[in-house]
Design an enzyme around this catalytic site. Sequence first.
Site, short mmCIF file in Angstrom:
data_model
loop_
_atom_site.label_atom_id
_atom_site.label_comp_id
_atom_site.label_asym_id
_atom_site.label_seq_id
_atom_site.Cartn_x
_atom_site.Cartn_y
_atom_site.Cartn_z
N LYS A 175 4.78 -6.52 8.59
CA LYS A 175 4.56 -4.67 7.77
C LYS A 175 5.49 -3.20 7.96
O LYS A 175 5.87 -3.23 9.16
CB LYS A 175 3.44 -4.02 8.17
N ASP A 228 -10.63 5.48 6.92
CA ASP A 228 -9.93 5.04 5.41
C ASP A 228 -10.35 3.13 5.48
O ASP A 228 -9.94 1.78 4.93
CB ASP A 228 -8.20 4.42 5.52
N GLY A 251 1.09 -1.49 0.10
CA GLY A 251 0.35 0.25 -0.26
C GLY A 251 1.13 1.16 -0.29
O GLY A 251 1.81 1.63 -0.41
#
Length: 303
Positions: A37, A131, A17
Amino acid sequence: MVIADRYVLDDLPLGQGGMGAVYGGHDEHLDRKVAVKFLRVPIEHDAELEQRFIREARILARLEHPGAPVLYDFGAHDQRLFQVMQFIDGVTVADVVSEHGPLPVQWAAGIAAQACAVLAAAHALSICHRDLKPNNLMLCPDGDVKVLDFGLAVLREAGAAPFTRIGQILGTPAYMAPEQIQRGVASPRSDLYALGCVLHETLTGRPVFAGPTEYAVLDAHVNQPPPRLDGVPPGLAALVTGLLAKRPEDRPEDAVSVYGLLEPYAVDLPALPGFLTPPSVACPGRMYARMVGRVLGGGRRLT
């Protein structure tokens, strides 16, 4: 690759992303699968992105809820920040809609109700997701829904500095509330607007607004009424319309009240052939109602 002398990462990322890439991995110390991540750029190249990444870790650490992934660890490796999180086994709601098209009313309501439980917990901690979208909702094999990616989440506490460059709009155009687009501000009711977008998309198989450019989509969110929902129970259609109100004050009061309005539709869920267990708000919704009820304090329950 091995990081922190314990996490063995898979060769290829699970997804990528704007902020970074997520890898599957194995924690050799505790013998469990994890998700790792990584921040996309080295620390010294983008101080703002580094601060946002650190803030996401702190937000996840505060948000202790079964519908949000657990943060296990946080650190840096070769000048790149990383988070080690609970590995979520499942598929995104976006993939479910892509494969099956419009979902049964009960599925759509069940997914949205479980997302409401997480939003209620986040909002109680002064956290706005900012989001919420089908790609950030993971449907697990047992029917549980996990809300992912708090990378754009904002703490609404006094003195919390925004991390927004001049001229930059943070979020995903197809799910952004008008006030986010026009003023760059987000509140719990902005998350409810995004939930309305998700609910509309799961019921129809398409986004609320589409257009040839991002600007056209943003303009539609600000100026155009949402399309009518046909073939949907009137009460649920009215709820979606309320969630998609242009003014925040015209939307439902909070995620707890939206949960209560969704729960009656999330019963007797049919199976999708060859697919997952339906998103359960069963008995009816007792487990998730208790989760939301605990957020309120004082012992109030929705069951």
